[in-house]
Structure formats: C-alpha cells, structure tokens
Design an enzyme around this catalytic site. Structure first.
Site, PDB file in Angstrom:
ATOM      1  CE  LYS A 118     -40.867 -10.152  26.483  1.00  0.00           C
ATOM      2  NZ  LYS A 118     -39.803 -11.160  26.551  1.00  0.00           N
TER       3      LYS A 118
ATOM      4  CD  GLU B  54     -37.451 -15.583  25.952  1.00  0.00           C
ATOM      5  OE1 GLU B  54     -36.621 -16.478  25.688  1.00  0.00           O
ATOM      6  OE2 GLU B  54     -37.217 -14.663  26.748  1.00  0.00           O
TER       7      GLU B  54
ATOM      8  CG  ASP C  65     -37.052 -13.990  31.158  1.00  0.00           C
ATOM      9  OD1 ASP C  65     -36.639 -13.063  30.435  1.00  0.00           O
ATOM     10  OD2 ASP C  65     -37.229 -15.149  30.737  1.00  0.00           O
ATOM     11  CB  SER C  66     -33.839  -8.921  31.511  1.00  0.00           C
ATOM     12  OG  SER C  66     -34.906  -8.037  31.823  1.00  0.00           O
TER      13      SER C  66
ATOM     14  CG  ASP D  17     -40.368 -11.886  29.851  1.00  0.00           C
ATOM     15  OD1 ASP D  17     -41.026 -11.850  28.790  1.00  0.00           O
ATOM     16  OD2 ASP D  17     -39.188 -11.484  29.937  1.00  0.00           O
TER      17      ASP D  17
ATOM     18  CD  GLU E 250     -33.539 -10.052  23.047  1.00  0.00           C
ATOM     19  OE1 GLU E 250     -34.599 -10.412  23.609  1.00  0.00           O
ATOM     20  OE2 GLU E 250     -32.454  -9.967  23.641  1.00  0.00           O
TER      21      GLU E 250
HETATM   22  O1  KIV Z   1     -36.438 -10.061  29.662  1.00  0.00           O
HETATM   23  C1  KIV Z   1     -36.425  -8.986  29.040  1.00  0.00           C
HETATM   24  O2  KIV Z   1     -36.105  -7.926  29.562  1.00  0.00           O
HETATM   25  C2  KIV Z   1     -36.788  -9.022  27.631  1.00  0.00           C
HETATM   26  C3  KIV Z   1     -36.395  -7.846  26.789  1.00  0.00           C
HETATM   27  C4  KIV Z   1     -34.959  -7.869  26.539  1.00  0.00           C
HETATM   28  C5  KIV Z   1     -37.188  -7.775  25.546  1.00  0.00           C
HETATM   29  O3  KIV Z   1     -37.349  -9.977  27.167  1.00  0.00           O
END
Ligand code: KIV
EC number: 2.1.2.11
Length: 264
Positions: A111, A113, A44-45, A83, A180
């Site tokens: 994934k 968080e 989600d970056s 994500d 992280e």
């Molecule tokens: O969103 C993302 O790219 C991430 C990485 C920084 C691990 O979660």
C-alpha cells in the site's frame, strides 16, 4: 480458502462487503484471520500504536519487513497487505526494491499513500507482479503538508480531484483503492467510479470494504478517539469475540453507522 485479490473483486461484483484490520504480530494475525477478516494490513500505524511515536514518519523498511514476516507466520488465509513506509517509494527503483522486500517477507500486496504522482510507480510495480493498494484522502505520511489529521475532499474541487486520481491510479494498475477520512458521499462516488475494490476508514458505509486499526476497535488506544472508531470490545467477552463481531458488522453493513461517518 485463502483470500486473494480475486476474492475481493468477487465481493465487489456481488455487492458483498468485506473486512480488513491491522495486525503487527503472529498472534493477532492468527486471531484476525480465524475470525474471518478478509484482509490483514500491516499498517505503518505501528509507529504510533506499537512504538508510541506521534506520527508514522519514523517507521522504516526494517520495521515493516520485521512485522510483515511476523504476521505471515500467524496468518491463516487472509490477504496480507503491507504499508510502504515514508519515503520508501520516493523513486521508482526504491519502490521496486522495497516492495520486493515486503513481498519476500510475506505480503501479498503493498500500500502506497499519495495522489496522481504515484501513477508511474504503481505502473512499474504492477507490471512486475506486485499488487498495489493506492491510499487516498487523509494520507498520514502527509500530515505535515496537511497541517494535521483532517478530513479530505470536502470542497467540490477537491472531491473531483480525488475521483480523478482514483481513476488514474486504477488505470495505472492499482488493484485496490483505500480512502481514509473522506465524506461518505464522495467515498460512494469513488466506489462507483472504479472497478477496483475500495476499502474505507472514516469513509462511510458505501465502500466495498472497511478497515480499522485493531487497537482502536479493541478500545485500547488512549487519547482522543476518532469519530470513525467503534469499540467492539465494549460488548464482547474476549478479543476473538470482538474481532468476529467487527467482521460480522462489516459484512452486514451495520458498521460504520451514521455516528462514525463524515457527511461533508
Ligand atoms: O497504517 C495504517 O494502519 C493505515 C490504516 C489506518 C488504513 O494505513
């Protein structure tokens, strides 16, 4: 041969490091997978590096599904991890519906968080055949609770809690743990404490795998460069060469080096 969760487990058993990189489209996915990167993360970056947002919070399920399906078109055998965006797993029914959408779009794993509060959600996903990566440490969806992007687990109490959470989430069914921005000695302790493969970003060189945001390691990201980023483009003639150099450096454990690591 395609990378699966079993491949990552075998790497851990053999003590062989593996690489992961973000990608958000078919072209990068193809280059990244052909360079031998084991895991592609649709992070989600993308909210920050593609959309120019100041955090990952505005990213929606629609965005994640779209980019996951783009990556799936270009992928040539890497494991695809997607994500779950902010608030898409706030309740178990939401988590199940939204994870299913990402899997239908081409993800092999999702994934999430958080900490121990995700236990029941991970159990529900795992029981229904959805592999899960639990992202601990600096979890960017919690930036407003943390009051900024700060290294986590610095005190002994916080470190003990993180080890406990990693073990609990593994017991609930998490197949992979991602750490992280945590001090390297703590990341090494967690990597030893769990059987699941552990991927690090800003977590030192003792985790089982490493991940970076692809634009960061190509030197494209503007603004302050995080300590854990290395610009692989600086010594390469092309993007595929830089990505292959990253995969090699991770395998040989020459990246991350001391200068990319938080000690305490
Ligand atoms: O969103 C993302 O790219 C991430 C990485 C920084 C691990 O979660």
């Amino acid at each position: 041969m395609a990378v699966t969760i079993n491949t990552l487990r075998e790497y851990k058993e053999k003590g062989e490091a593996f690489s992961a990189l973000t990608s958000y489209d078919a072209t990068f996915a193809q280059v990244v997978s052909e360079a031998g990167v084991d895991v592609i993360l649709i992070g989600d970056s993308l909210g920050m590096v593609l959309q120019g947002q100041s955090s990952t919070l505005p990213v929606t399920m629609e965005h994640m599904v779209y980019h996951t399906s783009c990556v799936a078109q270009g992928n040539k055998g890497s494991l695809i991890m997607a994500d779950m965006p902010f608030m898409s797993y706030g309740t178990i029914p939401d988590a199940l519906d939204n994870a299913a959408e990402l899997m239908r779009a081409g993800a092999h794993m999702v994934k999430l968080e958080g900490t121990d509060w995700m236990r029941d959600t991970i159990e529900a996903l795992s029981e229904r055949g959805i592999p899960v990566c639990a992202h601990l440490g600096l979890t960017p969806q919690f930036v407003n609770k943390f009051g900024g992007y700060k290294v986590q687990g610095r005190s002994e109490k916080a470190a003990e809690a993180m080890i406990e959470h990693a073990c609990e989430l593994e017991a609930a069914g998490a197949d992979v743990i991602l750490l992280e921005c945590v001090p390297a000695p703590l990341a090494a302790r967690i990597t030893q404490a769990v059987r699941a493969p552990v991927i690090g970003i800003g977590a030192g060189c003792d985790t089982d795998g490493q991940v970076l945001v692809v634009y960061d390691m190509l030197g494209l990201t503007t603004g302050r460069k995080p300590r854990f980023v290395k610009d692989f483009m600086a010594e390469s003639r092309s993007i595929p060469e830089a990505i292959a150099a990253y995969a090699k450096a991770v395998k040989e454990r020459t990246f991350p080096a001391e200068e990319h690591t938080f000690k305490a």
